[in-house]
Design an enzyme around this catalytic site. Structure first.
Site, short mmCIF file in Angstrom:
data_model
loop_
_atom_site.label_atom_id
_atom_site.label_comp_id
_atom_site.label_asym_id
_atom_site.label_seq_id
_atom_site.Cartn_x
_atom_site.Cartn_y
_atom_site.Cartn_z
N ALA A 135 -2.30 7.08 6.64
CA ALA A 135 -1.60 7.00 5.18
C ALA A 135 -0.58 5.90 4.35
O ALA A 135 0.36 5.83 5.00
CB ALA A 135 -1.47 8.71 4.38
N ASP A 166 6.04 5.71 -1.84
CA ASP A 166 7.16 4.95 -0.85
C ASP A 166 8.01 4.50 -1.82
O ASP A 166 8.94 5.32 -1.02
CB ASP A 166 5.74 4.15 -0.72
CG ASP A 166 4.81 3.24 -0.02
OD1 ASP A 166 4.93 4.48 0.97
OD2 ASP A 166 4.66 2.30 -0.08
#
Length: 362
Positions: A135, A166
């Site tokens: 992912a 992120d």
């Protein structure tokens, strides 16, 4: 030079979350040794370039050292073991199980250096049913629920403009590393951090998904105050096809704007529930903002005490007076970089410089 002078970090991470965390440490004086494969961090090849380096790579890896090691070779393993014995922090972002196969999981590394703070960054954690599921940011945002409210007027989710999973992982990893370093001062012992994008992102929903957290209905953008259902927390098109944003929640801003627009009769709607109850107010504001250009509205709002902003593109934002005043875009060595967001009065940190060339310190 910085708050982290004397701290040494081994960074085996690539792309975004890990490099961002370790760059923030490098900005504050930590010695960050970036261990790269022979081909280098893939971010080195990401366009565009400025001064012969990727802008992305430079802005996430400045101030670090680069050493190329083949961790499948005995020579590479030996060199990394030698480094591990001397450092404070170890950061890796491989898929779960990779470091164990290479002989550098936490058990192996802490056996060499018990005081080390070891941080693994992954999408879903080192163990469990999803541990080996591949992912990137978009998939994590989809699984946390955030993508469901990153939608257009028709309710269709769209690709987010910000890689929030992120960035959340990088910030959470950095926080955990610094906490562990403080704890080590008391115990003399390092620790292991299982930092995940999924778990870092999920708490960010507390202000919008209260009902779902409590076991009830999920938020829907068109009826949620922070997601587009409120007239004074919304985006409006202007006469020239650009946009402006109202970022107000407090009634004083509602009153200030509607008095200035001579529509005091609509003030009570600013206190109504988000969604359909505020529809008339949203329609009025949409029609009003369509009568002037974006920049005309900027001038009009200049003497109004209202939480208003023009919607800028990145070029406009980076060229703004605010960025200049705060010194947030720095030109050094023929290239531009975004300045550190963390600033201290007495420890300014390391001067902004280039990212290392591949294996520059090998």
């Amino acid at each position: 030079m910085g708050q982290l002078d004397g701290i040494t970090v081994i960074d085996l991470s690539l792309f975004l979350p890990g490099p961002m965390a370790t760059m923030m440490m490098a900005d504050q004086g930590a010695e960050v040794i970036k261990i790269e494969p022979a081909a280098g961090d893939p971010a080195r090849q990401m366009a565009p370039e400025e001064a012969d380096q990727s802008v992305w790579f430079r802005n996430l890896n400045r101030g670090k050292k680069s050493i190329v090691l083949d961790l499948k070779s005995e020579a590479g393993k030996l060199r990394l073991r030698e480094l591990v014995a001397k450092v404070d922090v170890f950061v890796e972002g491989f898929r779960p199980g990779v470091m164990k196969r290479l002989g550098f999981d936490y058990d192996a590394v802490s056996a060499i250096n018990p005081a080390i703070v070891y941080c693994s960054i992954s999408a879903f954690g080192q163990e469990g049913a999803m541990a080996h599921h591949p992912a990137h940011d978009l998939a994590v945002q989809a699984l946390t629920g955030f993508l469901s409210v990153n939608d257009g007027a028709d309710g269709t989710p769209v690709v987010p403009g910000v890689p929030s999973a992120d960035m959340a992982a990088g910030l959470t990893a950095l926080s955990a590393i610094l906490m562990a370093l403080i704890g080590r001062e008391k115990s003399g012992r390092g620790d292991y951090i299982d930092a995940t994008m999924f778990e870092a992102m999920l708490p960010w929903c507390a202000h919008i998904a209260g009902g779902a957290i409590a076991g009830g209905e999920p938020p829907r953008s068109q009826s949620q105050r922070s997601l587009g259902g409120a007239a004074f927390y919304n985006v409006y098109a202007t006469k020239d096809g650009r946009h402006v944003a109202l970022g107000a929640r407090e009634m004083k801003f509602v009153q200030n704007l509607l008095i200035a627009l001579d529509r005091t009769d609509l003030i009570p709607l600013g206190e109504a529930e988000a969604g359909e109850p505020q529809a008339e107010l949203r329609v009025f504001l949409a029609q009003t903002f369509a009568t002037k250009t974006r920049d005309e509205w900027v001038e009009w709002f200049a003497d109004k005490d209202v939480a208003f902003s023009p919607v800028l593109d990145f070029r406009e934002a980076l060229a703004s007076d605010l960025v200049a005043e705060r010194g947030l875009l720095v030109e050094a060595d023929g290239a531009h970089q975004i300045a550190p967001a963390i600033r201290f009065k007495h420890t300014p940190g390391r001067p902004i410089g280039p990212a290392p060339e591949l294996d520059e310190h090998g």
